[in-house]
Motif scaffolding. Structure first.
Motif, short mmCIF file in Angstrom:
data_model
loop_
_atom_site.label_atom_id
_atom_site.label_comp_id
_atom_site.label_asym_id
_atom_site.label_seq_id
_atom_site.Cartn_x
_atom_site.Cartn_y
_atom_site.Cartn_z
N ILE A 1 37.42 51.16 37.55
CA ILE A 1 37.55 50.06 36.59
C ILE A 1 37.47 48.69 37.26
O ILE A 1 36.61 47.87 36.93
CB ILE A 1 38.88 50.19 35.81
N GLN A 2 38.36 48.42 38.23
CA GLN A 2 38.44 47.07 38.76
C GLN A 2 37.23 46.67 39.59
O GLN A 2 36.62 45.62 39.36
CB GLN A 2 39.72 46.91 39.60
N LYS A 3 36.85 47.49 40.56
CA LYS A 3 35.72 47.11 41.42
C LYS A 3 34.42 46.94 40.64
O LYS A 3 33.70 45.94 40.84
CB LYS A 3 35.54 48.14 42.54
N PRO A 4 34.07 47.86 39.73
CA PRO A 4 32.83 47.66 38.97
C PRO A 4 32.83 46.38 38.15
O PRO A 4 31.77 45.79 37.91
CB PRO A 4 32.76 48.89 38.06
N SER A 5 34.01 45.92 37.73
CA SER A 5 34.07 44.72 36.89
C SER A 5 33.86 43.43 37.66
O SER A 5 33.63 42.38 37.07
CB SER A 5 35.42 44.66 36.15
N ILE A 6 33.96 43.48 39.01
CA ILE A 6 33.77 42.25 39.79
C ILE A 6 32.57 42.33 40.73
O ILE A 6 32.28 41.38 41.44
CB ILE A 6 35.04 41.91 40.60
N LYS A 7 31.85 43.45 40.71
CA LYS A 7 30.70 43.61 41.61
C LYS A 7 29.62 42.56 41.36
O LYS A 7 28.90 42.17 42.27
CB LYS A 7 30.09 45.01 41.46
N HIS A 8 29.51 42.09 40.12
CA HIS A 8 28.46 41.12 39.79
C HIS A 8 28.94 39.68 39.89
O HIS A 8 28.21 38.76 39.50
CB HIS A 8 27.95 41.38 38.36
N ALA A 9 30.14 39.44 40.42
CA ALA A 9 30.65 38.07 40.54
C ALA A 9 29.64 37.19 41.28
O ALA A 9 29.05 37.61 42.28
CB ALA A 9 32.00 38.06 41.26
N ALA A 10 29.46 35.98 40.80
CA ALA A 10 28.55 35.05 41.47
C ALA A 10 29.19 34.46 42.71
O ALA A 10 28.49 34.07 43.66
CB ALA A 10 28.16 33.93 40.51
N CYS A 11 30.52 34.40 42.73
CA CYS A 11 31.23 33.76 43.83
C CYS A 11 32.67 34.22 43.82
O CYS A 11 33.25 34.47 42.76
CB CYS A 11 31.16 32.24 43.66
N PHE A 12 33.26 34.35 45.00
CA PHE A 12 34.70 34.59 45.14
C PHE A 12 35.36 33.30 45.62
O PHE A 12 34.73 32.44 46.25
CB PHE A 12 34.97 35.71 46.15
N HIS A 13 36.64 33.20 45.32
CA HIS A 13 37.43 32.05 45.78
C HIS A 13 38.56 32.58 46.65
O HIS A 13 39.33 33.45 46.23
CB HIS A 13 38.02 31.28 44.59
N ALA A 14 38.65 32.08 47.87
CA ALA A 14 39.74 32.43 48.79
C ALA A 14 40.57 31.18 49.06
O ALA A 14 40.02 30.09 49.26
CB ALA A 14 39.18 32.99 50.10
N THR A 15 41.88 31.34 49.10
CA THR A 15 42.74 30.18 49.37
C THR A 15 42.98 29.99 50.86
O THR A 15 43.57 28.99 51.25
CB THR A 15 44.09 30.34 48.66
#
Length: 379
Positions: free
Chosen positions: A134-148
């Motif tokens: 569920i979780q990984k497939p839902s973010i695989k297409h993210a255009a960008c990640f944000h790290a603090t």
């Protein structure tokens, strides 16, 4: 620009993402960006928050069909420029991924510490199925990640994601105090932990370290402040106190608002011995209050030593003892000077206006409306 941010809910402690995500959205709205924060629960007094009711299913998953329908409708209308999700492991962190898949709208994901090695190893067995299905497939297409912090950048790359990562810290509001310096009695000095009482925070290390230091520094007391959750970890901590016959240790109820910042202000030294933190909002709060900090390398605060605002020891009892021994041996005036260094650092580099501007420039780059910022890492 129209922005939708999502997160599961706003915790009662109003710290961590409950503070930082709300303040980010407020700051983006101040920059004249139409920002809506969708979550489960109450909006409180925040007009930009759109609350949704919880549906059926396990409370831990936070299912909300109404939130899912709203996201689908908003994204299908193509009236949204960016969708930005904060945190993972609950359905409100899955719905935006489902809704944006195949849509011409950049999807940004802020893990907020949920991809750390400690976080991935911990938790219920449900995680082992939830992540790949569920979780990984839902973010695989993210255009960008944000790290603090850079450590979170490394977590994201270790998991295998290759997308650009924008490296932007959380911001902090500097509290205003009536006195320019702390007024304390020399006869009593305070080491403060303030935060969630949770195993990830390493408070058991702190108590074990205190057992070695309490007789060396009889003028010091240890104050542990925070919500106890289900009470199990608090009972464990109290059993350690009995086992080691700890003295001058108090376990106090959580503090909020001005009372929380007064606690930081009244302390001589703040301590966070965490196993893992993506940022560590309480460290920023302590420094903004003019209190130096001892923070483990489980949190990305190497700047403490670079800015002469505290100590950054390794994770575990032994390095914590060594750092605390050095810190507690210093006179109050020297710790106060380090605290002022920390406050100046927060004011210079962690103002919310600058954080929001950096995020907005990231959005513009994703939309092809600006150059790539230097803090967006693509390798």
């Amino acid at each position: 620009m129209r922005l939708i941010h999502t997160m599961p809910d706003i915790g009662a402690e109003a710290a961590g993402p409950s503070y930082s995500v709300v303040r980010l959205c407020e700051a983006l709205n101040t920059l004249q960006q139409e920002t809506t924060l969708a979550l489960i629960g109450s909006a409180g007094s925040n007009p930009f928050i759109k609350p949704f009711s919880r549906g059926f299913g396990p409370e831990r998953l936070g299912c909300s069909p109404s939130m899912r329908r709203w996201l689908n409708q908003e994204i299908a209308s193509c009236s949204v420029d960016i969708v930005h999700n904060h945190s993972l492991w609950m359905m409100p962190n899955v719905y935006p991924g489902w809704a944006t898949k195949g849509a011409p709208i950049p999807y940004v994901v802020s893990p907020r510490g949920t991809l750390s090695q400690w976080a991935m190893r911990s938790g219920s067995g449900i995680k082992k199925a939830f992540w790949p299905l569920i979780q990984k497939p839902s973010i695989k297409h993210a255009a960008c990640f944000h790290a603090t912090a850079y450590s979170e950048y490394e977590d994201i790359r270790r998991i295998g994601f290759k997308q650009p990562i924008t490296l932007i810290p959380n911001g902090i509001d500097l509290p205003v105090f009536s006195e320019s310096l702390k007024a304390r009695a020399d006869s009593e000095r305070t080491l403060l932990f303030l935060g969630r009482l949770h195993p990830v925070k390493g408070i058991d290390y702190l108590l074990q370290a205190w057992s070695q230091l309490q007789d060396v520094f009889p003028e010091w007391k240890l104050r542990i402040v925070g919500p106890e959750g289900d009470g199990q970890y608090l009972r464990h901590l109290k059993s350690i106190s009995v086992q080691f016959d700890l003295k001058r240790v108090s376990f106090d109820a959580p503090l909020y608002g001005d009372s929380k910042f007064e606690a930081y202000r009244a302390a001589d030294l703040y301590v966070l011995p965490s196993h893992s933190e993506n940022f560590g909002m309480t460290v920023a709060e302590a420094l903004a209050s003019g209190t130096p900090a001892v923070v483990s390398k489980g949190a990305p605060w190497q700047g403490l030593e670079q800015k002469a605002a505290g100590w950054w020891p390794g994770v575990g009892e032994k390095p914590l003892v060594e750092a605390l021994r050095s810190a507690m041996a210093l006179p109050p005036e020297q710790l106060q000077a380090m605290g002022q260094n920390g406050r100046a650092w927060m004011e210079e580099e962690f103002a919310w206006s600058g954080v929001a501007k950096s995020m907005l420039d990231t959005y513009r780059w994703l939309l092809g409306r600006g150059d790539k910022p230097d803090y967006v890492l693509i390798d």
